[in-house]
Scaffold this motif. Structure first.
Motif, PDB file in Angstrom:
ATOM      1  N   ILE A   1     -14.078  29.052  -0.019  1.00 19.23           N
ATOM      2  CA  ILE A   1     -14.618  27.847   0.620  1.00 19.23           C
ATOM      3  C   ILE A   1     -14.488  27.953   2.133  1.00 19.23           C
ATOM      4  CG2 ILE A   1     -14.231  25.373   0.945  1.00 19.23           C
ATOM      5  CD1 ILE A   1     -13.442  25.264  -2.039  1.00 19.23           C
ATOM      6  N   GLN A   2     -13.337  28.409   2.595  1.00 22.74           N
ATOM      7  CA  GLN A   2     -13.114  28.541   4.041  1.00 22.74           C
ATOM      8  C   GLN A   2     -14.142  29.476   4.670  1.00 22.74           C
ATOM      9  OE1 GLN A   2     -11.560  31.509   5.731  1.00 22.74           O
ATOM     10  NE2 GLN A   2     -11.918  30.448   7.686  1.00 22.74           N
ATOM     11  N   ARG A   3     -14.408  30.580   4.015  1.00 24.01           N
ATOM     12  CA  ARG A   3     -15.374  31.532   4.549  1.00 24.01           C
ATOM     13  C   ARG A   3     -16.795  30.981   4.503  1.00 24.01           C
ATOM     14  NH1 ARG A   3     -13.073  37.213   1.949  1.00 24.01           N
ATOM     15  NH2 ARG A   3     -11.983  37.944   3.821  1.00 24.01           N
ATOM     16  N   SER A   4     -17.143  30.333   3.396  1.00 21.25           N
ATOM     17  CA  SER A   4     -18.510  29.822   3.261  1.00 21.25           C
ATOM     18  C   SER A   4     -18.800  28.726   4.278  1.00 21.25           C
ATOM     19  CB  SER A   4     -18.751  29.308   1.841  1.00 21.25           C
ATOM     20  OG  SER A   4     -17.960  28.156   1.574  1.00 21.25           O
ATOM     21  N   LEU A   5     -17.803  27.909   4.601  1.00 21.42           N
ATOM     22  CA  LEU A   5     -17.989  26.843   5.587  1.00 21.42           C
ATOM     23  C   LEU A   5     -17.761  27.329   7.010  1.00 21.42           C
ATOM     24  CD1 LEU A   5     -16.159  23.853   3.814  1.00 21.42           C
ATOM     25  CD2 LEU A   5     -18.615  24.348   3.861  1.00 21.42           C
ATOM     26  N   GLY A   6     -17.085  28.462   7.161  1.00 23.33           N
ATOM     27  CA  GLY A   6     -16.764  28.957   8.496  1.00 23.33           C
ATOM     28  C   GLY A   6     -15.835  28.027   9.246  1.00 23.33           C
ATOM     29  N   ILE A   7     -14.924  27.386   8.527  1.00 24.24           N
ATOM     30  CA  ILE A   7     -14.066  26.383   9.133  1.00 24.24           C
ATOM     31  C   ILE A   7     -12.762  27.009   9.635  1.00 24.24           C
ATOM     32  CG2 ILE A   7     -13.011  25.723   6.916  1.00 24.24           C
ATOM     33  CD1 ILE A   7     -12.891  22.850   8.010  1.00 24.24           C
ATOM     34  N   THR A   8     -12.380  26.681  10.838  1.00 19.44           N
ATOM     35  CA  THR A   8     -11.129  27.150  11.425  1.00 19.44           C
ATOM     36  C   THR A   8      -9.974  26.562  10.626  1.00 19.44           C
ATOM     37  OG1 THR A   8     -12.217  27.127  13.584  1.00 19.44           O
ATOM     38  CG2 THR A   8      -9.808  27.326  13.566  1.00 19.44           C
ATOM     39  N   THR A   9      -9.042  27.420  10.203  1.00 20.19           N
ATOM     40  CA  THR A   9      -7.998  26.979   9.270  1.00 20.19           C
ATOM     41  C   THR A   9      -6.637  27.515   9.682  1.00 20.19           C
ATOM     42  OG1 THR A   9      -9.601  26.928   7.446  1.00 20.19           O
ATOM     43  CG2 THR A   9      -7.262  26.986   6.848  1.00 20.19           C
ATOM     44  N   LEU A  10      -5.627  26.641   9.643  1.00 19.61           N
ATOM     45  CA  LEU A  10      -4.233  27.053   9.773  1.00 19.61           C
ATOM     46  C   LEU A  10      -3.524  26.708   8.487  1.00 19.61           C
ATOM     47  CD1 LEU A  10      -4.826  27.303  12.866  1.00 19.61           C
ATOM     48  CD2 LEU A  10      -2.449  26.647  13.199  1.00 19.61           C
ATOM     49  N   PHE A  11      -2.804  27.692   7.961  1.00 16.36           N
ATOM     50  CA  PHE A  11      -2.199  27.569   6.638  1.00 16.36           C
ATOM     51  C   PHE A  11      -0.707  27.849   6.748  1.00 16.36           C
ATOM     52  CE2 PHE A  11      -1.119  29.394   2.454  1.00 16.36           C
ATOM     53  CZ  PHE A  11      -1.555  28.372   1.630  1.00 16.36           C
ATOM     54  N   VAL A  12       0.113  26.852   6.436  1.00 21.02           N
ATOM     55  CA  VAL A  12       1.569  27.015   6.466  1.00 21.02           C
ATOM     56  C   VAL A  12       2.062  27.422   5.087  1.00 21.02           C
ATOM     57  CG1 VAL A  12       3.711  25.684   6.462  1.00 21.02           C
ATOM     58  CG2 VAL A  12       2.178  25.536   8.409  1.00 21.02           C
ATOM     59  N   THR A  13       2.867  28.475   5.031  1.00 17.03           N
ATOM     60  CA  THR A  13       3.394  28.925   3.749  1.00 17.03           C
ATOM     61  C   THR A  13       4.661  29.750   3.950  1.00 17.03           C
ATOM     62  OG1 THR A  13       2.869  30.150   1.713  1.00 17.03           O
ATOM     63  CG2 THR A  13       1.967  31.023   3.763  1.00 17.03           C
ATOM     64  N   HIS A  14       5.503  29.758   2.914  1.00 14.65           N
ATOM     65  CA  HIS A  14       6.637  30.689   2.891  1.00 14.65           C
ATOM     66  C   HIS A  14       6.354  31.840   1.938  1.00 14.65           C
ATOM     67  CE1 HIS A  14       7.336  28.107  -0.638  1.00 14.65           C
ATOM     68  NE2 HIS A  14       7.890  29.183  -1.159  1.00 14.65           N
ATOM     69  N   ASP A  15       5.164  31.801   1.305  1.00 15.81           N
ATOM     70  CA  ASP A  15       4.775  32.789   0.303  1.00 15.81           C
ATOM     71  C   ASP A  15       3.949  33.891   0.968  1.00 15.81           C
ATOM     72  OD1 ASP A  15       3.376  34.220  -1.727  1.00 15.81           O
ATOM     73  OD2 ASP A  15       3.660  32.559  -3.118  1.00 15.81           O
ATOM     74  N   GLN A  16       4.503  35.086   1.043  1.00 16.86           N
ATOM     75  CA  GLN A  16       3.829  36.176   1.739  1.00 16.86           C
ATOM     76  C   GLN A  16       2.533  36.579   1.063  1.00 16.86           C
ATOM     77  OE1 GLN A  16       5.984  40.083   0.813  1.00 16.86           O
ATOM     78  NE2 GLN A  16       7.577  38.556   0.577  1.00 16.86           N
ATOM     79  N   VAL A  17       2.444  36.455  -0.268  1.00 14.71           N
ATOM     80  CA  VAL A  17       1.208  36.814  -0.968  1.00 14.71           C
ATOM     81  C   VAL A  17       0.078  35.886  -0.541  1.00 14.71           C
ATOM     82  CG1 VAL A  17       0.071  37.044  -3.219  1.00 14.71           C
ATOM     83  CG2 VAL A  17       2.446  37.787  -2.931  1.00 14.71           C
ATOM     84  N   GLU A  18       0.371  34.583  -0.417  1.00 14.77           N
ATOM     85  CA  GLU A  18      -0.642  33.646   0.051  1.00 14.77           C
ATOM     86  C   GLU A  18      -1.114  34.020   1.450  1.00 14.77           C
ATOM     87  OE1 GLU A  18       0.910  29.692  -0.219  1.00 14.77           O
ATOM     88  OE2 GLU A  18       1.138  29.774  -2.394  1.00 14.77           O
ATOM     89  N   ALA A  19      -0.185  34.325   2.329  1.00 14.48           N
ATOM     90  CA  ALA A  19      -0.547  34.678   3.701  1.00 14.48           C
ATOM     91  C   ALA A  19      -1.371  35.954   3.742  1.00 14.48           C
ATOM     92  CB  ALA A  19       0.720  34.830   4.544  1.00 14.48           C
ATOM     93  N   LEU A  20      -0.973  36.955   2.969  1.00 11.26           N
ATOM     94  CA  LEU A  20      -1.659  38.242   3.006  1.00 11.26           C
ATOM     95  C   LEU A  20      -3.070  38.161   2.427  1.00 11.26           C
ATOM     96  CD1 LEU A  20       1.313  40.517   1.864  1.00 11.26           C
ATOM     97  CD2 LEU A  20       0.247  40.533   4.131  1.00 11.26           C
ATOM     98  N   THR A  21      -3.290  37.294   1.436  1.00 10.39           N
ATOM     99  CA  THR A  21      -4.580  37.255   0.749  1.00 10.39           C
ATOM    100  C   THR A  21      -5.539  36.197   1.279  1.00 10.39           C
ATOM    101  OG1 THR A  21      -3.661  35.771  -0.951  1.00 10.39           O
ATOM    102  CG2 THR A  21      -3.609  38.144  -1.403  1.00 10.39           C
ATOM    103  N   MET A  22      -5.048  35.180   1.986  1.00  8.70           N
ATOM    104  CA  MET A  22      -5.896  34.058   2.360  1.00  8.70           C
ATOM    105  C   MET A  22      -6.303  34.030   3.823  1.00  8.70           C
ATOM    106  SD  MET A  22      -4.129  30.939   0.218  1.00  8.70           S
ATOM    107  CE  MET A  22      -5.318  29.726   0.800  1.00  8.70           C
ATOM    108  N   CYS A  23      -5.727  34.874   4.645  1.00 10.03           N
ATOM    109  CA  CYS A  23      -5.913  34.694   6.081  1.00 10.03           C
ATOM    110  C   CYS A  23      -6.374  35.955   6.794  1.00 10.03           C
ATOM    111  CB  CYS A  23      -4.603  34.196   6.710  1.00 10.03           C
ATOM    112  SG  CYS A  23      -4.128  32.580   6.077  1.00 10.03           S
ATOM    113  N   ASP A  24      -7.035  35.749   7.931  1.00 10.22           N
ATOM    114  CA  ASP A  24      -7.467  36.852   8.784  1.00 10.22           C
ATOM    115  C   ASP A  24      -6.304  37.409   9.587  1.00 10.22           C
ATOM    116  OD1 ASP A  24     -10.364  36.592   8.240  1.00 10.22           O
ATOM    117  OD2 ASP A  24     -10.107  34.651   9.221  1.00 10.22           O
ATOM    118  N   ARG A  25      -5.410  36.507  10.027  1.00  6.80           N
ATOM    119  CA  ARG A  25      -4.230  36.929  10.767  1.00  6.80           C
ATOM    120  C   ARG A  25      -3.032  36.113  10.298  1.00  6.80           C
ATOM    121  NH1 ARG A  25      -4.124  36.224  16.592  1.00  6.80           N
ATOM    122  NH2 ARG A  25      -5.562  34.485  16.259  1.00  6.80           N
TER     123      ARG A  25
END
Length: 351
Positions: A179-203
């Protein structure tokens, strides 16, 4: 200036510094994770960005305009809370359309936009239900639809997958990223889960003790950690106390490795368990390979791999081997090899 700029943000609570001089640039359409352990300042940073917490120092700019002291309702940001924060007495449609109602949008337009938002998160037809009639994953989708329906300039996700079971978390990771990619929406995602960070984000911005320890792509963070903390927090790694010989090479468990040691000070070598391979002690070591020998303490089946704990002259290390490989009896003498280039070194921490 980037689309979103955080400059020197600081927040204190009495004598404790929650966020200490955090600066971050985010491009339009980019997804960036704030990753770190509990209490590292990532949620406080997100809440300052949302206008829910006032910074003691620093500035926030969005699309060239400073918003540091702007009220939350005027920042045009969609926030998905960890608890989802749905109104239990309102229907799904009313929950999703709440922000539009607050903005004075007419009922017909609210109905149209709510229908579109629910279709986007695959909840079409559930608009009349109450939150208690939904599964955890469906509630999460309602919260996401409510954040997206106002067409925010920035989407903020605060540990929004932590209440879901493992399988549903995996599904939602991919759905939110899509959804984030299809909308091209700027997103900040807070997590302590490294798998979420590695798979969901550009940086990923890895945070520790109120500061950003490293910012980089998922590959950079995992493969080239800049600090000992990042190496230990992101992924699994063996931290192995080592010494140096007269030639300047690292020595581990009494065996010199083709790895350059730091010039001075005590240090540890870091090697990922999945980069190591168990071979017979008699197998010769090839050029560019590091090698130590030890004794198998135990082997544990963990589904897609087997964890082997090995003890050597200077301590223990863990190797991950493929499931189905030959079982290793406890007490067996084996060698462990890995590419020397997969070895990192960091100064040893003093107690």
């Amino acid at each position: 200036m980037s689309y979103l700029e955080l400059s020197g943000l600081q927040k204190r609570y009495r004598d404790s510094v929650a966020v200490d001089d955090v600066s971050l640039s985010v491009e339009q359409g980019e997804a960036v994770a704030l990753l770190g352990p509990s209490g590292c300042g990532k949620t406080t940073t997100l809440r300052m960005l949302a206008g829910l917490v006032d910074p003691d120092r620093g500035a926030i700019h969005l699309d060239g305009t400073e918003i540091t002291r702007l009220p939350a309702h005027r920042r045009n940001m969609g926030y998905v809370f960890q608890s989802y924060a749905l109104f239990p007495h309102l229907s799904v449609a009313r929950n999703v359309g709440f922000g539009l109602e607050e903005r004075g949008v007419n009922k017909a337009e609210i109905a149209r936009q709510v229908t579109e938002a629910l279709a986007l998160v695959r909840l079409a037809g559930l608009d009349g239900r109450r939150p208690r009639e939904l599964s955890g994953g469906q509630q999460q989708r309602v919260a996401l639809a409510r954040a997206l329906v106002i067409r925010p300039a920035v989407l903020l996700l605060d540990e929004s997958l932590s209440n879901l079971d493992a399988k549903l978390r995996d599904t939602m990771r991919h759905e939110i990223r899509s959804i984030q990619r299809s909308l091209g929406i700027t997103t900040l995602f807070v997590t302590h889960d490294q798998v979420e960070a590695l798979t969901m984000c550009d940086r990923i911005a890895v945070m520790n003790r109120g500061r950003i320890a490293q910012i980089g792509s998922p590959e950079d963070i995992y493969e080239r950690p800049a600090t000992r903390f990042v190496a230990e927090f992101v992924g699994r790694a063996n931290a192995l106390p080592a010494t140096r010989n007269a030639e300047g090479h690292a020595v581990l468990w009494g065996q010199a490795l083709p790895v350059k040691a730091p010039a001075s000070g005590e240090f540890d070598l870091f090697v990922r368990p999945q980069r190591m391979r168990i071979v017979p002690v008699s197998e010769p070591v090839a050029d560019g390979m590091a090698r130590v020998t030890g004794r198998v303490l135990r082997s544990v089946f963990v589904g897609d791999h087997v964890e082997v704990l090995l003890e050597g002259a200077g301590g223990q290390l863990t190797i991950e081997t493929q499931s189905g490989s030959a079982a290793l009896p406890e007490g067996a003498e084996v060698a462990v090899i890995w590419q020397a280039r997969d070895t990192l070194s960091f100064a040893r921490e003093t107690p």
